[in-house]
Design a protein around this motif. Structure first.
Motif, mmCIF file in Angstrom:
data_model
loop_
_atom_site.group_PDB
_atom_site.id
_atom_site.type_symbol
_atom_site.label_atom_id
_atom_site.label_comp_id
_atom_site.label_asym_id
_atom_site.label_seq_id
_atom_site.Cartn_x
_atom_site.Cartn_y
_atom_site.Cartn_z
ATOM 1 N N GLU A 48 -2.102 2.851 0.550
ATOM 2 C CA GLU A 48 -1.466 2.997 1.864
ATOM 3 C C GLU A 48 -0.947 4.421 1.984
ATOM 4 O O GLU A 48 0.081 4.760 1.375
ATOM 5 N N GLU A 393 6.197 -6.148 1.691
ATOM 6 C CA GLU A 393 5.275 -5.035 1.916
ATOM 7 C C GLU A 393 4.949 -4.284 0.627
ATOM 8 O O GLU A 393 4.517 -3.143 0.663
ATOM 9 N N ARG A 396 1.843 -2.588 0.531
ATOM 10 C CA ARG A 396 1.606 -1.767 1.719
ATOM 11 C C ARG A 396 2.637 -0.641 1.823
ATOM 12 O O ARG A 396 2.831 -0.063 2.892
ATOM 13 N N TYR A 534 -2.748 -3.617 8.641
ATOM 14 C CA TYR A 534 -2.192 -2.368 8.107
ATOM 15 C C TYR A 534 -0.880 -2.605 7.363
ATOM 16 O O TYR A 534 -0.539 -1.877 6.436
ATOM 17 N N LYS A 535 -0.122 -3.591 7.802
ATOM 18 C CA LYS A 535 1.112 -3.995 7.142
ATOM 19 C C LYS A 535 1.071 -5.503 6.958
ATOM 20 O O LYS A 535 0.389 -6.226 7.689
ATOM 21 N N ASN A 536 1.835 -5.979 5.962
ATOM 22 C CA ASN A 536 1.888 -7.419 5.732
ATOM 23 C C ASN A 536 2.826 -8.133 6.697
ATOM 24 O O ASN A 536 2.640 -9.321 6.989
ATOM 25 N N SER A 706 0.783 -7.632 12.270
ATOM 26 C CA SER A 706 0.327 -8.657 11.325
ATOM 27 C C SER A 706 0.536 -10.057 11.882
ATOM 28 O O SER A 706 1.476 -10.755 11.519
#
Length: 927
Positions: A48, A393, A396, A534-536, A706
């Motif tokens: 990331e 995260e 990420r 892109y993010k959790n 997300s």
């Protein structure tokens, strides 16, 4: 006055809070080692962002190590590392990296503080040669700077201009205040920016001595975090850095610290550019040792105390009858060896004593009674919630955040075990942080043994500011008063009194190329979804509807422009401005209404678990706005006091002059004034707010993050489709505000420091298209390259010249290309002429070089790659395109448009857009 402005603050959730014990293991995903020469390395794979790595060279050497003839040379050495190394002579290093897509200043950067110098290089990893050269640059920085005397002399002007930018009230106060704050330690004599006398006169042996003494392998580390093969990087690091040698006789690296003086002190300072009286009370204490579980618990205890104090003071200062404009506090570092429990407040006009009684009385109450159980529970809940959010995260996390953690580990022995370990330890320790333990701790910190009181204010009030004896008499009188325990008003209930009746999604369309889904709702609203990975656990959203303040008269403009802010500050529904934040404790959520010039809407963010709460807030802002006269009176009062002293600030005078000229002095764009503040009507503002948000039928809601459509659909139907809608369809009006045409120069005389600010603004109409916008962006970048090269590198007259491109869209499209820089007043005309000369060169045949073109394409292309991995970028992009009625698919061809820009196109754009319609603004000191 704020320590955080004077030094690097400890991270809110870093291990400075918890422990630095050797027993805490390093994150097992980190590959670390120490070479025979003492050089340390840390390597960690992280994706990331993808195809990127963050490289740091960390040197345990800063200004604290300078000799008297080297003041400022630790920082100057940082500059020289960009001006010639063994493998990259002169400025080839910056040129090479820019041609590779790495932006100077924004990506490629460095800093020097008291105890360290850190070089940072984010670099693409999909090019093995570029990554290899990035490591070579780190090796060059570690000990292969050339320190060419010609380059040293060229850089003197740049550093002097960097120093000049800091001049003003803040710098004058800091110069007087810092020795006091640092207890007259060595730190007060070693500010990193240094001495102008040394900077202008030192010779190469002076800086070479510093470089050879302190840039050595046993004081250095490389950190590589990113999308890399760890084993390959380790092999390359060993090959590059093993050959470095320490000096035959190494100077001892003394660890300097400040010491407590064990007495109370007082300091009063005034300045002609200050407008309000501020008071700070610092209770200094030794920084805690760390390394055991007990020390971990003690640090956690102090952090909890800090957050509790900040919350208590924030709530108290919101009281309508509070004698302060604001009050804040917390536990924070002062300088190495000393921390402080600090509180500060800005007094209302004529109420310095009342403000002191108010704040000191709160501290005295805390010392006796501590905090309430509900306050403590809220802080613990919020603390754990933030850590749990970080843990979700963990795969990420940004490479830069992880590199920063390893940097602190190397510099300060701050453990970096990973977020999962940290969360587990805090969960184990936090239940033992009891109310009684907190009361004792806060009581021990609030002591007159090492208490400092600092008062700052306008020079005009010097005669009426309290003296030390006056302050002591106030304290003595307050100490004699008896206190009652604080009564915390806890929040109860839900955001909504009852759930709304759900509406429906009535149609759906999918755009596979963009990965978006569009829903039409039963109330007429539209919802655009961009699910991502892109993010959790990040969901962002915007909402917009045409209209805004453009639909209201000049008479109502101030009420309309401030309506959303007044409503947002007042709470929602049954919950006032104090209870609503308490109700949201522990939730990762935020929703903010706004009314702009051409639209009204919302911005928001939440975790997946708290999306329902975000939707409830959104629904409530539409249907249950709260009008609070006490909040209105407080905001008007505070704003009026703040504006009263606005024109003691030269920058404020300059900004308002620029705004006035650019808008032809239209009341909607000029700066704030007492008359404007007093024209805000609470009743009219509330009425306008309700008008703007009465009908959701012409709103568009954009979500990115997300989630899946299946997860979000029930919430959309429950809280958005249920909103009143379907009755209106509005359009924003063109306010008709245009910049003046022709070549205009406006000089503002304000302030007394030997510094100037220059703004050069080209503007006009243009016909929007993705191709034309790309061409203008290319022109902006080329002008930026030229301004840095000419004004900074050649002339040595400006530290950080900046070029920006902006587009304004209403009934037509207009562009602005703005060049701005700070410099010496004596150099204003010379540098403006130099800037114009560079503009003229760009317009001529061959004026755009192959290097210019390559740098633009590389930087834009690489930046776009990163942007496309960001929820924030997609939210902003989709919102802008939908709001302007433009093709959302234009992003799909952007890389091709970047690649297709040619030198001739940029030259033509320069001729077309960098015209004689130039507005020049100059701020210089009063004659």
């Amino acid at each position: 006055m704020n320590f955080k402005k004077l030094m690097i603050a400890l991270p809110f959730l870093g291990w400075g809070i918890v422990t630095r014990a050797q027993s805490i293991p390093l994150d097992p995903t980190v590959r670390t080692g120490k070479l025979a020469n003492g050089f340390t390395y840390f390597i960690r794979k992280n994706v990331e962002p993808q195809k990127r790595a963050t490289l740091y060279l960390v040197v345990k050497a800063g200004s604290i190590l300078e000799k008297d003839n080297q003041l400022g040379l630790a920082h100057f050495m940082e500059h020289m590392s960009f001006n010639g190394t063994k493998h990259f002579p002169k400025n080839e290093l910056v040129e090479y990296l820019q041609r590779s897509g790495i932006r100077f200043g924004a990506d490629l950067n460095a800093y020097t503080s008291f105890d360290e110098t850190v070089y940072q290089l984010p670099i693409p990893t999909d090019n093995a040669e570029l990554l290899k050269n990035g490591l070579q640059i780190m090796r060059d920085w570690a000990g292969e700077a050339t320190l060419d005397p010609v380059e040293i002399d060229k850089e003197r002007g740049v550093v002097i201009e960097e120093k000049r930018l800091r001049k003003g009230a803040g710098e004058r106060l800091q110069a007087a205040l810092y020795p006091f704050q640092t207890n007259n330690s060595r730190y007060s004599l070693r500010m990193p920016i240094g001495s102008e006398k040394v900077l202008t006169s030192f010779k190469k042996p002076d800086i070479l001595s510093f470089y050879k003494d302190w840039y050595r392998p046993d004081l250095e580390a490389i950190i590589v975090v990113g999308d890399v093969d760890v084993a390959v990087i380790e092999k390359q690091v060993k090959a590059l850095f093993s050959g470095m040698k320490n000096p035959a006789v190494s100077r001892p690296r003394t660890e300097y610290k400040a010491s407590l003086l064990n007495r109370s002190r007082f300091l009063a300072l005034t300045d002609r550019e200050l407008s309000q009286v501020a008071v700070e009370i610092d209770y200094k204490t030794n920084s805690l040792p760390q390394g055991t579980k007990e020390q971990c618990r003690q640090n956690l205890l102090r952090n909890v105390c800090s957050q509790l104090l900040a919350g208590r003071l924030a709530e108290l200062s919101k009281s309508p009858d509070a004698p302060v404009l604001n009050a804040s506090g917390g536990y924070q570092p002062v300088i190495k060896g000393i921390d402080a429990l600090s509180v500060e407040y800005t007094a209302k006009e004529g109420k310095v004593k009342e403000g002191f009684d108010f704040v000191y009385g709160a501290l005295k109450q805390l010392k006796q009674f501590g905090f309430t159980g509900s306050e403590i529970e809220r802080v613990k809940t919020a603390y754990l919630s933030q850590l749990e959010g970080l843990e979700r995260e963990k795969d990420r996390q940004s490479s830069t955040d992880l590199a920063d953690e390893l940097k602190r580990h190397f510099l300060n022995k701050e453990p970096a075990p990973g977020i999962a370990y940290e969360l587990g330890l805090v969960k184990q320790l936090l239940p033992g942080i009891t109310a009684e333990l907190i009361r004792k701790e806060i009581g021990s910190l609030i002591s007159d043994k090492n208490r400092d009181v600092v008062i700052t204010g306008p020079e005009s009030k010097k005669a009426v500011l309290p003296t030390e004896s006056t302050i002591n008499s106030w304290i003595a009188a307050l100490d004699q008063k008896s206190d009652l325990p604080y009564a915390d008003k806890a929040a109860s209930g839900g955001i909504l009194s009852q759930a709304p009746v759900a509406g429906k999604v009535v149609s759906e369309s999918k755009d596979e190329s963009l990965g978006i889904i569009t829903w039409k709702l039963s109330n007429g609203a539209k919802v655009v979804l961009k699910p991502t990975t892109y993010k959790n656990d990040e969901i962002l959203f915007n909402a917009f509807s045409p209209g805004g303040t453009s639909l209201y008269s000049d008479k109502d403009f101030q009420s309309a422009a401030n309506a959303a802010g007044l409503v947002a500050a007042s709470g929602l529904g049954e919950h006032d401005y104090l209870s609503l934040p308490k109700l949201l404790t522990g939730k990762q959520v935020g929703v903010q209404p706004a009314i702009g010039e051409r639209s009204e809407g919302f911005s928001g963010a939440s975790s997946k678990a708290d999306l329902k709460t975000a939707m409830e807030l959104l629904y409530s802002f539409f249907t249950e706005p709260r009008k609070d006269s006490a909040v209105y009176n407080m905001i008007i009062s505070h704003s009026s006091e703040a504006i009263a002293g606005r024109y003691s600030s030269p920058q404020a005078v300059f900004q308002d002059t620029v705004a006035g000229v650019l808008s032809n002095y239209n009341v909607r764009r000029t700066g704030p004034s007492l008359d404007k503040i007093r024209s805000i009507s609470l009743d009219r503002a509330f009425e306008i707010y309700k008008e703007r948000f009465a009908d959701a039928g012409d709103f568009t809601f954009v979500f990115a993050g997300s989630f899946t459509p299946e997860e979000i659909r029930p919430l959309v139907e429950q809280y958005i489709a249920s909103l009143p809608g379907g009755g209106v369809s509005e359009k924003a009006r063109d306010p008709g505000i245009r910049m003046p045409s022709g070549n205009i120069r406006k000089t503002v005389y304000a302030g007394s420091e030997d510094k100037a600010t220059v703004v050069m603004l080209y503007h006009g109409d243009f016909v929007f298209s993705p191709e034309e916008t790309t061409r203008l962006s290319a022109l902006k970048d080329v002008v930026q390259f030229r301004m840095v090269e000419r004004l900074r590198e050649q002339e040595g007259g400006a530290y950080a010249p900046s070029v920006s491109f902006a587009r304004e869209h209403d009934s037509s499209d207009r562009y602005q290309i703005t060049i701005s820089f700070g410099c010496a007043p004596a150099n204003v005309d010379k540098l403006i002429a130099a800037a114009k000369e560079e503009i003229q060169k760009i317009k001529t045949s061959g004026g755009v070089s192959a290097d210019d073109l390559q740098k633009f394409k590389a930087e834009e292309s690489r930046q776009l790659e990163l942007s496309l991995q960001s929820n924030g970028y997609w939210l902003s992009y989709l919102t802008t395109k939908l709001q302007n009625g433009e093709d959302t698919h234009s992003i799909l061809g952007q890389q091709q448009r970047i690649a297709g820009v040619g030198a001739a196109e940029i030259q033509a754009a320069a001729k077309q857009y960098l015209t004689e319609d130039l507005l020049e603004f100059v701020l210089v000191p009063k004659k």
